[in-house]
Every structure is written in C-alpha cells, then in structure tokens.
Design an enzyme around this catalytic site. Structure first.
Site, short mmCIF file in Angstrom:
data_model
loop_
_atom_site.label_atom_id
_atom_site.label_comp_id
_atom_site.label_asym_id
_atom_site.label_seq_id
_atom_site.Cartn_x
_atom_site.Cartn_y
_atom_site.Cartn_z
N GLY A 134 0.87 -1.17 0.00
CA GLY A 134 0.00 0.00 0.00
C GLY A 134 0.90 1.21 0.00
N SER B 217 3.61 3.01 2.61
CA SER B 217 4.25 2.83 3.91
C SER B 217 4.06 4.05 4.82
CB SER B 217 5.74 2.52 3.73
OG SER B 217 6.35 3.42 2.85
N CYS C 127 5.90 -5.40 -0.37
CA CYS C 127 6.02 -4.05 -0.94
C CYS C 127 6.14 -2.99 0.17
CB CYS C 127 4.87 -3.78 -1.91
SG CYS C 127 5.28 -2.46 -3.06
N ARG D 298 5.03 0.54 -7.92
CA ARG D 298 5.87 1.52 -7.19
C ARG D 298 6.72 0.79 -6.15
NH1 ARG D 298 3.00 4.44 -4.07
NH2 ARG D 298 1.05 3.35 -4.46
N HIS E 183 3.88 -8.00 -5.07
CA HIS E 183 2.59 -8.29 -4.41
C HIS E 183 2.12 -9.71 -4.73
CE1 HIS E 183 1.26 -4.17 -3.18
NE2 HIS E 183 2.11 -3.80 -4.11
N GLU F 281 -0.05 -11.37 -3.29
CA GLU F 281 -1.49 -11.47 -3.03
C GLU F 281 -2.33 -10.98 -4.22
OE1 GLU F 281 0.45 -9.16 -2.05
OE2 GLU F 281 -0.58 -7.24 -2.02
N1 GLN Z 1 5.87 2.98 -2.89
C1 GLN Z 1 5.09 2.53 -1.80
C2 GLN Z 1 5.68 2.98 -0.47
O1 GLN Z 1 6.66 3.64 -0.41
C3 GLN Z 1 4.95 1.03 -1.79
C4 GLN Z 1 4.13 0.59 -2.95
C5 GLN Z 1 3.31 -0.63 -2.72
O2 GLN Z 1 3.19 -1.14 -1.61
N2 GLN Z 1 2.72 -1.11 -3.78
O3 GLN Z 1 5.14 2.67 0.55
#
Ligand code: GLN
Length: 203
Positions: A47, A49, A79, A140, A177, A179
């Site tokens: 998600g 962070s 992630c 990302r 990911h 999931e």
């Molecule tokens: N770029 C996000 C972060 O810095 C992480 C991206 C993700 O969890 N899909 O938290």
C-alpha cells in the site's frame, strides 16, 4: 489452528486475507496492538508505507509489533510491508518521526523502479518455491539495495538484477505483491515457515 494477523490499516488487505483463508489458516485483521495477542504470525501488506506508519502511530501498533517481531513473531511484508520491516530505508524522509517495525537487516530503496507508470509484472525464479516461475506484480516497488549477513536472497529481477525477495529467519519480505496473483505458493511458503517455527518452539 494457525492464526495469522493481517495489518488492516491501509492497502491490499482483503487480497491477503482471501489467499490465507484459502490456505486453511484462521485470519484476523489487526488495527490495534491488543489484537496481536494470540496470533502466530503477521502479514504487513503493500500500500503506502507512510500512510500505514502514520495510522499505526496513532495506536502504537508498530512499536508493539516491533517488540514482538524482535522476540521471534514471524512477519511477512509485501512491498510497503518490506519497507516497514527494513532496518534502513532510502528515500524514506516521509517516514521520519514515525515508528516502523524494523528487524530485517536490509536497506530498502523506496520507489526504486520508478513511479506508478513503472509498474510491471515479471516471472521470477524464487528460491524455495517448486514449479514454474512466480508471476510477480510490482507497483511503485522498493528494491533491496543492501543485505546483512543473516539475510537470504530469495529472488532478483532480470539476470542478476536488484534483490526483490528476502528471508531472515522468521522475517520474509517481497518487493512485489504475491497477493495480487492467483498463485498461492509464497503464502503457502510463509504458512509452512510459521508452522515449522512454532513446532520448533514447542519441541
Ligand atoms: N511505494 C510505496 C511505499 O513507499 C509502496 C508501494 C506498494 O506497496 N505497492 O510505501
């Protein structure tokens, strides 16, 4: 029965719950520290962070999870979850002042593959998984740019590319990911790892 808590503050929560439930474990959503009592392991979803660390700070969730992970509670971070487990984060200015979980002896570089447009899927060879390459979804995503001596590298992108999956004893983390695919092998790997570790503790 094995009970796995899924940190449910933000991000890809329901997808982890669905995958773990299909593997036959009992799943509990975790929003407050008291909910950690009695879980055998925790998943930290992907998600954002910073958003997760801010929400967790309001209830002291990551301080408590950090203590428990330090005492051996298994954690699987995906992630953003990998970033929150990392002992060191590059491009982590927005996390400063907020507790993360830590414990994993890596340096993670946030958004290291580029922005949202750099999201991609790659079939990866992951150590410890049988069968075909794993369809890894990167959004990302962070890269693991340094690993400590206790950290096992499970996967890299490309040919000898950046590290994107690691394990350090009871801590498992992926830049991607698992999931968001139909492939349950990494979640199954985690469940077996948790059950193996608790059998060893009980012995
Ligand atoms: N770029 C996000 C972060 O810095 C992480 C991206 C993700 O969890 N899909 O938290």
């Amino acid at each position: 029965m094995t009970t796995i808590g899924v940190v449910a503050l933000q991000g890809a929560v329901s997808e982890h719950i669905a995958m773990l439930t299909a593997l036959g474990v009992s799943v509990r959503e975790i929003r407050t520290p008291d909910r950690l009592d009695g879980v055998d392991a925790v998943v930290l979803p992907g998600g954002e962070s910073t958003a997760m660390a801010r929400a967790a700070a309001k209830v002291g969730l990551f301080d408590e999870l950090s203590v428990r992970a330090g005492a051996g509670l298994p954690v699987f971070g995906t992630c953003a979850g990998l970033i929150l487990l990392a002992e060191r984060v590059q491009d982590g200015e927005t996390l400063e002042g907020f507790a993360t979980v830590g414990g994993l002896d890596i340096t993670a570089r946030r958004n290291a593959f580029g922005g949202q447009l750099a999201s991609f899927t790659e079939d990866l060879a992951v150590a410890g998984l049988d069968g075909p390459a794993f369809p890894a979804v990167f959004i990302r995503a962070p890269q693991v740019v340094e690993v400590g001596p206790e950290v096992e590298v499970l996967a890299r992108t490309g040919v000898d590319g950046p590290v994107v999956a690691v394990r350090q004893g009871h801590l498992l983390a992926t830049s991607f990911h698992p999931e968001l695919t139909a492939d349950p092998r990494l979640h199954r790997y985690f469940v077996r790892m948790v059950e193996g570790l608790s059998a060893r503790r009980a012995a």
